[in-house]
Design a protein around this motif. Sequence first.
Motif, PDB file in Angstrom:
ATOM      1  N   SER A 113       0.819  -1.209   0.000  1.00 44.12           N
ATOM      2  CA  SER A 113       0.000   0.000   0.000  1.00 44.12           C
ATOM      3  C   SER A 113       0.853   1.259   0.000  1.00 44.12           C
ATOM      4  O   SER A 113       0.525   2.245  -0.662  1.00 44.12           O
ATOM      5  N   SER A 145     -10.434  -3.762  -0.691  1.00 49.54           N
ATOM      6  CA  SER A 145      -9.924  -2.959   0.420  1.00 49.54           C
ATOM      7  C   SER A 145      -9.877  -3.800   1.693  1.00 49.54           C
ATOM      8  O   SER A 145     -10.705  -4.678   1.917  1.00 49.54           O
ATOM      9  N   ALA A 176      -2.072  -3.937  -3.212  1.00 54.47           N
ATOM     10  CA  ALA A 176      -2.167  -2.818  -2.264  1.00 54.47           C
ATOM     11  C   ALA A 176      -3.607  -2.698  -1.790  1.00 54.47           C
ATOM     12  O   ALA A 176      -4.496  -2.394  -2.576  1.00 54.47           O
ATOM     13  N   TYR A 200      -1.656  -1.190   7.866  1.00 48.48           N
ATOM     14  CA  TYR A 200      -2.263  -2.497   7.622  1.00 48.48           C
ATOM     15  C   TYR A 200      -2.693  -3.146   8.940  1.00 48.48           C
ATOM     16  O   TYR A 200      -3.805  -3.661   9.065  1.00 48.48           O
ATOM     17  N   CYS A 214      -4.785  -1.009   1.252  1.00 51.26           N
ATOM     18  CA  CYS A 214      -5.119   0.003   2.265  1.00 51.26           C
ATOM     19  C   CYS A 214      -6.412   0.729   1.895  1.00 51.26           C
ATOM     20  O   CYS A 214      -6.571   1.198   0.766  1.00 51.26           O
TER      21      CYS A 214
END
Length: 867
Positions: A169, A211, A191, A240, A193
Amino acid sequence: MSLCLWFLTRCSSTALFLLLQSVVGRQTGLVVVQATVCSRWGVPSDKSLSQDGDVIIGGLFNLYYIPSAVEQGYTKLPTYEPCKGLAVEPLKYTYAMAFAVEEINRNSTLLPGVKLGYRILDSCFRYPWALQGALSMVGGDMHSCNLMASTPQSADGQLVPLLIGAAASTTGIMLSRILGPLSVPVISYLASCPCLSDRTKFPNFFRTIPSDIYQARAMAQLAIRFNWTWIGAVIVNNDYGQLAIQEEIRGKGVCLEFIETVHRETIVNDARRAALKIKASTATVILIFCWYTDVKKLFLELAKRNVTDRQFLASEAWSTSDDLLQDLAISRVASGVLGVAIRSSTIPGFENYLRSMHPSHRPDDEFFREFWQKEFGCTPGILLKTSLPACSGTESLEGVQHPFTDTSQLRVAYNVYLAVYAAAHALHSLLSCPNRDSPPGNNSSTCSSPKHIKPRELLQHLNTVNVTTPQGEMFNFQGADIPAKYDLVNWQNTPAGSLKLVLIGRVDGFDLHLNESAIQWSTGTNQVPVSVCSESCPPGTRKANRKGEPLCCFDCIPCAEGEISNKTGSLHCERCPSEFWSNVERTACVPRQLDFLSFNETLGITLTTAAVSGAAVTTAVFVVFLYYRKTPMVRANNSELSFLLLLSLKLCFLCSLVFIGRPSVWSCRFQQAAFGISFVLCVSCLLVKTLVVLAVFRSARPGAETLMKWFGPGQQRGSVGLFTSVQVVICAIWLSLSPPEPRRDLGFQGSKVTLECSMASVVGFSLVLGYIGLLACTCLLLAFLARKLPDNFNEAKLITFSMLIFCAVWVAFVPAYISSPGKYVVAVEIFAILASSYGLLICIFAPKCFIILCRPEKNTKKHLMAR
């Protein structure tokens, strides 16, 4: 985000300089490349994988392992060690991208007449290298850190209008920020985030992984489903990990016993500390939001301490790690892991593609050559100078069981595959000309050329793209995201001692679908582990939070009388309706029992016995007086009034029986009338008796002979009748206007409903008692005045004592009656009736009966007339 700022502030603005050069190059059609020495970055790998085409898309993958981190101080410039060791899984992602490009080029309908190419670089888990690689593909080749002269380079076919990358992310944030001014789309495959969903901050960012907010909510749903309200957490010290904790505890009813953070730089010490914390904790379920390399260190520490009784919840970062599943050293610790995983899928033909790969077919593929050397222990080709022997040429991946060729559950690789298809569909939309066959003058549509694709136009089409893969799967970007889909996996034991990955459910958006019977828990059984700070409160109790402790730690308090809780873990007890009461267990409301003074209970039997006994004794006295009616003792004390007094006393005793039993309309009315009239009759007889005594002694004085004319037998009967008729009138008016009525009293002995006669008019009852009190006080006063009159047997003394007892009983009755609850109100009134009746009977007739029966010698006229 903080890492991005750190990098930008500590690299002498090189990245910003390159970005500005790229912007200028885009505007003029040429790219000016200028690099500067930046030894702090280290030397990025110059290996790459590329294929020519009309349109080139870029790819960034972490193909090499990052070495153990070196703690950076502030006394010298930071340094990076070179990356070593080819990672198999990211290599598979690379070839998933290559396979997708080749598949699209074979498709005659998706990009007809346009050949898609790619350029793939390694970023080695390092943010500066990822940024340098991205800028080299977007703005020009930049493999050397040596200062080069600014040489124009043609952009045709060289620069990429779209980048597939960002395995982290933080990398995604950096790339989106830096490439945002150029409007270069970035499609990430890993990624996750939630911050990247913000289109105002990251308008050029897309991803084919959901997400993390959905992942965290899925894990919270699992905890709630299995009633794990008391868990521990080990998280990586970045967004995270912090996001997982926020989602896990925010309004979900889950409490955390501890939170241990781990850092990549100090993972050995952090893993040891976390293992000791887990071993000492009372929580049996441990949530781990870390990378699989960190988890391996933690599990090895737990294995050293023989901690095998914990149930682990895994994030997608390590829930499908083959490195952990095949490690026998941690199998006892990791058995039963329950995790959320990136959804798996298949790519038809991809396995054959991988197995058919050979270095001889890919002479320029340095990544695959290194992989071949590692797996077969030989060097493909004769030009490479290595210590390994040359390959024989018979080596093949066809029959090899290897994670590289395992395509049974493609996860991240499938995300890369989708990203390529999303890019292809956006290009298809951009390059399509609806009126291509129309005359040039009528063509109102502007068609883009594959050689002159503008990233801004591609970005616009990517926002509205609808992707359909060859497998028929359809999806579109919802902002930056795709619809959330996850697999739920379980780590189960195998006969070989290692662990296998078993699919036990799936997550579709916010919906959780789980096959609980297929789960093998850490205990090795199908019994769900229990992880609570306090056991759930059983029905009949409620939760009471402990001061200073989390909400999941509580005591169970029994519900109060009249309240129930019929569910496990109730926060509050509910009050029963007015006609109901709680049972003994406080789990249900039951109808209240009717309660009244009954003939069957002890109190009722006692009072009934006392009343019947009093009536019997009165009858016996009546019989004695009747038998000895001609004796002086009976005749001297006005025998007619004595008989009438005995009759009224008997009525007083018997009227108390009317108060016992279930109240009804008629019993409520009759009992008060019978009580009031009986006692007025009784007191009237005593009052007339007293008046007669006074009149007799007054008549003995000279000139008072005519006084006895007013107290003859007729006058005596008339006086008694007159006094009694007044009470009859009072009772008649009272009962006709506002009589007592049966009523349910809910205010006493909550489990019971008291049936009683309610005094609708307190005034009426007060008048009845007041009139009785008036006659009694008058009688007491007159009897007191006549107590010392000269006579051997003065009945006024007896009347005085009886009326003292009578008045004392009824004076004490008033406060007792007001303060007594429920059916005891009736008992108090009955007791007052019986006590006053017994007082009159004993005080007036006991001495007479004693003389009549035991001292007959005193029952003579001579004795009675003696002074």
